[in-house]
Scaffold this motif. Sequence first.
Motif, PDB file in Angstrom:
ATOM      1  N   ASN B 154      70.689  29.052  27.593  1.00 29.09           N
ATOM      2  CA  ASN B 154      70.065  28.737  28.885  1.00 29.09           C
ATOM      3  C   ASN B 154      71.001  27.882  29.743  1.00 29.09           C
ATOM      4  N   LEU B 155      71.763  27.008  29.076  1.00 32.58           N
ATOM      5  CA  LEU B 155      72.666  26.132  29.808  1.00 32.58           C
ATOM      6  C   LEU B 155      73.754  26.925  30.537  1.00 32.58           C
ATOM      7  N   LYS B 156      74.311  27.902  29.816  1.00 34.04           N
ATOM      8  CA  LYS B 156      75.382  28.700  30.413  1.00 34.04           C
ATOM      9  C   LYS B 156      74.860  29.444  31.643  1.00 34.04           C
ATOM     10  N   VAL B 157      73.674  29.999  31.525  1.00 33.19           N
ATOM     11  CA  VAL B 157      73.074  30.695  32.665  1.00 33.19           C
ATOM     12  C   VAL B 157      72.893  29.716  33.828  1.00 33.19           C
ATOM     13  N   ALA B 158      72.427  28.512  33.489  1.00 32.45           N
ATOM     14  CA  ALA B 158      72.184  27.518  34.540  1.00 32.45           C
ATOM     15  C   ALA B 158      73.488  27.148  35.246  1.00 32.45           C
TER      16      ALA B 158
END
Lengths: 242, 307
Positions: B154-158
Motif C-alpha cells: 500500500n505504501l508503494k502505491v501511495a
Amino acid sequence: MLLEIRDLRVKYGNIEALHGISFHVEKGEIVTLIGANGAGKTTTLHSIMRLPPPEAPKVLSGDILFEGMSLLSTEPHDVVRKLHVALVPEGRHIFGNLTVMENLTLATYARKDGASAISADLDRVFDLFPRLAERRNQRSESLSGGEQQMLALGRALMSKCQTLLLDEPSMGLSPLLMYEMFRTLKRLNEQGLTILLIEQNARLALRFAHRGYVLDTGEIVASGSSAELAADPAVKKAYLGG
Amino acid sequence: MESLIQNILNALQWGSFYSLIALGYCLVYGVLSLINFAHGDIFMAGAYFAFFGATFLLGKTGVIPPGMPGWAVLALTIPISMILTSALGVTLERVAYRPLRRKGAHKLYVVITALMCGLVLENGNLALFGASRKNFPTLVPQIVYSLGGVSVTNLKVAVILVAVLSFLFLHYVVGKTKIGMAMQAISYDRFAVPLMGIPTDTVIVFTFVLGSSFAALAGVLFAMSYPVLDPFMGALIGWKAFIAAVVGGIGSIRGAFAGGFLLGFVEIMVVAFFPSTFRDLIAFSILLLILSLKPTGLFGVARRTKI
C-alpha cells in the motif's frame, strides 16, 4: 502638487548621477524631461519608482513627494498598487515567456477592485490596441517591437495607473507607429492620465508635452513651457539640432 | 515478466522520491537561477521533522498519552512536517540568500552559500541529535497486495500516487494561477516584476514554501519506506535529484518529473541486469550521454538572449 522632486541627490553604482534636481508634475499634466544619454533621466524615473536593490539608485539627500507624502520608504510594488503610478521602462521589459493575455493579467495582480472593473479595462486596452487583441494567446516574445511597446503600455494601463512614467517610448518604433502611440497617449491624457515622459527625441517630446525640463549631467539647466523651451536658443542648439 | 513488472513498480517508487525532490531544485532555479544545494538537506529535515512529530503524537515523549491511532498520527505528521520544513526553507532564503540578492552578489557566491547552508543543516543535526540513527515508527500497517507473481505494498502505491498528484497540482499552480505566472515572470525578467505591483519577495518566499513542502512530503514517504534516518541521508539523494532535474530540463516542472522517473528507471533496470555495485556508474554514464546529446535536458529550452 501630484509629484514633487525636491533637491534630489542620487548615487547610481559608484557615481553621483543626480546632483540635487528639483521639479514637479501637476495632476493632468504632460511633463517631459529631455537630455542627452547619461544625463540621469532613467535614474530619475527609477528613483521615483523606488526600484529595489541592486538596480536601485541610492538617494543621498533630498526627497520625492507624492501628494505631499515622502516616497523614500515606500516599496516599489506599493508605488504601483497604492499610489497608482506605473513605469513603462526603457526596453519594454515585457515577460517574453508569457502570452500577451498573461502579461496583461499579471499587471492586475494587486488589484482589489473586482473582475468586472478588470475586464472593462481589458476591453479598453484591446480597444486602444486591436493588435494585442488579435495576438492575445501568442507568446509575447514573438511580437514585433511596436507590438511589444503596445503591450508594455497596455500592461501599465491594466495596473490601473493614474500617473504614467514613460522611458524612451519611441525607441525602436517606426515613425508611423511612433505618431500613432503619441496620439494614443494624448487621448489618455485628455481622459485624465498624468504623464511624465523621458525622451531623447526632444523635438517630439516638446511637441507632445505641456511643460518640460532639460537635464544635463545630473542637473536641471532649463525649464519652462514646451513652447518656451523649443524657442530657447541654447535648447535649440543642444537638443533640437540648431 | 513478473520480475519486470516488479522492477517497474520499484522504479516508479524511486522515481517518485527523486521527482518530488527534483522539483524543489527546479522551482527555485526557475525563479531565481539559483541552484539551492541545501535542498537535499531540506528533504532530510523533512524526514526528521516527521520523525519528531510522529514520536510526539504517538506519546513516546510522554507529553501526550499514547493511544492515538496510526492513521491519525500520519495525517497530522504530514502537515506538521510540511509546515516546519517550509519554515526552514524560508529561513534559509531570508537569512542566507536574500541579503546576497539585495547586494547584487554574483551567482557563484550564492551557490557557495547554498552549499554551506546544506553543510550547516547536516552538521547542525549531527550536533543536536548525535550520530545515532533514528528508527522511524511504523504508522500504518503494511499491506501487501499480490497480483499474479507481482507484489505491491500500500505504501508503494501511495508514494507513486502522491508524486503524480503533486505533479498535477504544481503544473496547475505554476501554469494557471496568478502567483504561478508571477513566478514565471520573475524567471524571465525580475526587474519588471515590482512594476506590475507584485511584491517580488513574497513570490520568492512562496517558491521556497512550495519546494520545501514537497521535499518534506518526500521525506515523510521516504522515512516510511526506509525507516532509518541519519543526518547525511539527504546528501546523496539530493545530488541525484539535482542531476535528475538537470537531465529533465531544469526550470520545467515536466522536466523535473521526467528526469526523476528516468533516473529511477535507469537505476532499477541496471540493478536488474548487472551487479548492484555497477548501479550508479552505469546510471550516471547514461545520464551523461543524454546530456551530451541534449544539453538543455529533455524538456529544457535554450534561453534565448533578450534584446
